[in-house]
Design an enzyme around this catalytic site. Structure first.
Site, PDB file in Angstrom:
ATOM      1  N   ASP A  12       0.996  -1.275  -0.016  1.00 56.61           N
ATOM      2  CA  ASP A  12      -0.089  -0.063  -0.059  1.00 56.61           C
ATOM      3  C   ASP A  12       1.033   1.217   0.184  1.00 56.61           C
ATOM      4  OD1 ASP A  12      -2.008   2.160   0.283  1.00 56.61           O
ATOM      5  OD2 ASP A  12      -2.782   1.103   2.175  1.00 56.61           O
ATOM      6  N   GLU A 108      -1.040   0.936  -5.311  1.00 58.22           N
ATOM      7  CA  GLU A 108      -0.938  -0.382  -4.575  1.00 58.22           C
ATOM      8  C   GLU A 108      -0.223  -1.419  -5.597  1.00 58.22           C
ATOM      9  OE1 GLU A 108      -4.724  -2.233  -3.700  1.00 58.22           O
ATOM     10  OE2 GLU A 108      -5.632  -1.142  -5.514  1.00 58.22           O
TER      11      GLU A 108
END
Length: 363
Positions: A12, A108
């Site tokens: 992330d 991501e």
């Protein structure tokens, strides 16, 4: 045959644009940052830091309104070229750990760290290496989640913020996901409203729901997909990245007064980095080229050999030998580049003496 348990890493990088701006300008760290304009004109917010989000700035907000909500923020127009370069560098770091990488967005990535052979590192160590490389080399902060499914890994990375690594141990995926809201599965709005009417509020409730009852609530096709997602089942495998034709790493030298030793250290780091990128493909390089770019035109030396090299130390040693005559003089060098080419599967060296033919005994 029992299916092998996978090790899926979710990286992330959100908010990616803000992280890139901070890597380019460290003074922006811990400050509210708004990407999209200078805060005085037209346009809309494209990305915000956590500090700006806490102040009330949201993606899609008009820039003029964002300036009123958070006047002390650092406003940046955004640099798509810089974001693109950093995104490519992120992908290179991930591909150095695995050939199976997915980038749903710039913010991501999913990486399949399932060990393929005895020489592969354990998934947790590989994940820690990825996090350290992103921070040390690119100046990007990342939160990581490691689990046996994309869903569990993505939720784990959210719990690992900021800059942490959360590992969901094998066998605990169901209990980890059970209490999470169904919205984590990402159902479309009409499915979302239907499951609310059915009283299904958590992932665990969907996973344990009777298939007929779930089909009656959301439809047969949606029920099958929703139930499989809640259980982390039927996830398609990640595609295998095609072997590259060449690999290269480059560094820009900001200090023109760099001496020979400093340049040799930079070249050694480039050689080792590009060698690590070669490893997941299980290839060997049969040619190495080194570019040195002084104030004038670039100068290149290359070397070809057989069998190819795959070992990190061997590649670094060959780069040092190629580089040595190019660093005279060492001052004024603006950039260094190391390229591995003629990439092929490694072959065992031919024996010095061929095996003797087997003798046949007469009866």
């Amino acid at each position: 045959m029992k299916e092998r348990r996978r090790s899926i890493l979710h990286v992330d990088l959100d908010p990616f644009f803000v992280s890139v701006e901070r890597s380019l300008d460290p003074s922006l760290r811990s400050r509210p940052v708004v990407i999209g304009g200078d805060g005085s004109g037209m346009g809309f917010v494209a990305a915000v830091s956590d500090e700006a989000r806490q102040a009330g700035v949201r993606v899609g907000l008009p820039m003029a309104q964002a300036h009123l909500v958070c006047p002390g923020a650092a406003f940046r127009r955004g640099d798509l070229d810089a974001y693109g370069r950093h995104s490519e560098e992120v992908t290179a770091v991930l591909l150095a750990a695995s050939r199976r990488v997915e980038r749903p967005s710039a913010d991501e990535a999913f990486v399949d760290l399932t060990a393929e052979g005895p020489g592969d590192p354990p998934p947790v160590r590989a994940a820690e290496t990825i996090r350290d490389e992103l921070q040390r080399r690119l100046g990007l902060d990342a939160s990581l989640g490691l689990a046996s499914s994309r869903l569990a890994a993505r939720i784990a990375s959210a719990w690992a913020k900021p800059r942490g690594l959360l590992v969901v141990l094998p066998g605990y995926e169901h209990s980890f996901l059970a209490g999470k809201p169904v919205s984590a599965l990402g159902p479309p709005p009409h499915i979302e409203s239907a499951r609310e009417r059915a009283g299904l509020r958590t992932v665990g409730q969907v996973a344990e729901c009777d298939e007929a009852a779930l089909a009656a609530a959301v439809g047969a096709a949606a029920a099958q997909h929703l139930r499989a997602a809640a259980r982390g089942e039927q996830e398609p495998p990640m595609a295998l990245a095609a072997p590259p034709a060449f690999l290269q790493e480059e560094a820009t030298i900001r200090d023109r007064r760099s001496d020979r030793r400093a340049l040799e250290e930079i070249a050694d780091a480039l050689a080792r980095r590009v060698a690590r990128r070669l490893k997941p493909f299980r290839l060997a390089a049969r040619a190495i080229a080194v570019d040195v770019r002084p104030t004038a035109a670039a100068v290149r030396r290359s070397d070809a050999f057989s069998p190819g090299l795959a070992d990190e130390d061997a590649i670094a040693a060959r780069v040092r030998a190629i580089l040595d005559p190019l660093l005279d003089p060492a001052q004024g060098v603006r950039a260094l580049q190391v390229r591995l080419a003629r990439l092929d599967p490694p072959t065992s060296p031919a024996p010095l003496f061929p095996a003797a033919p087997a003798l046949r005994h007469a009866r």
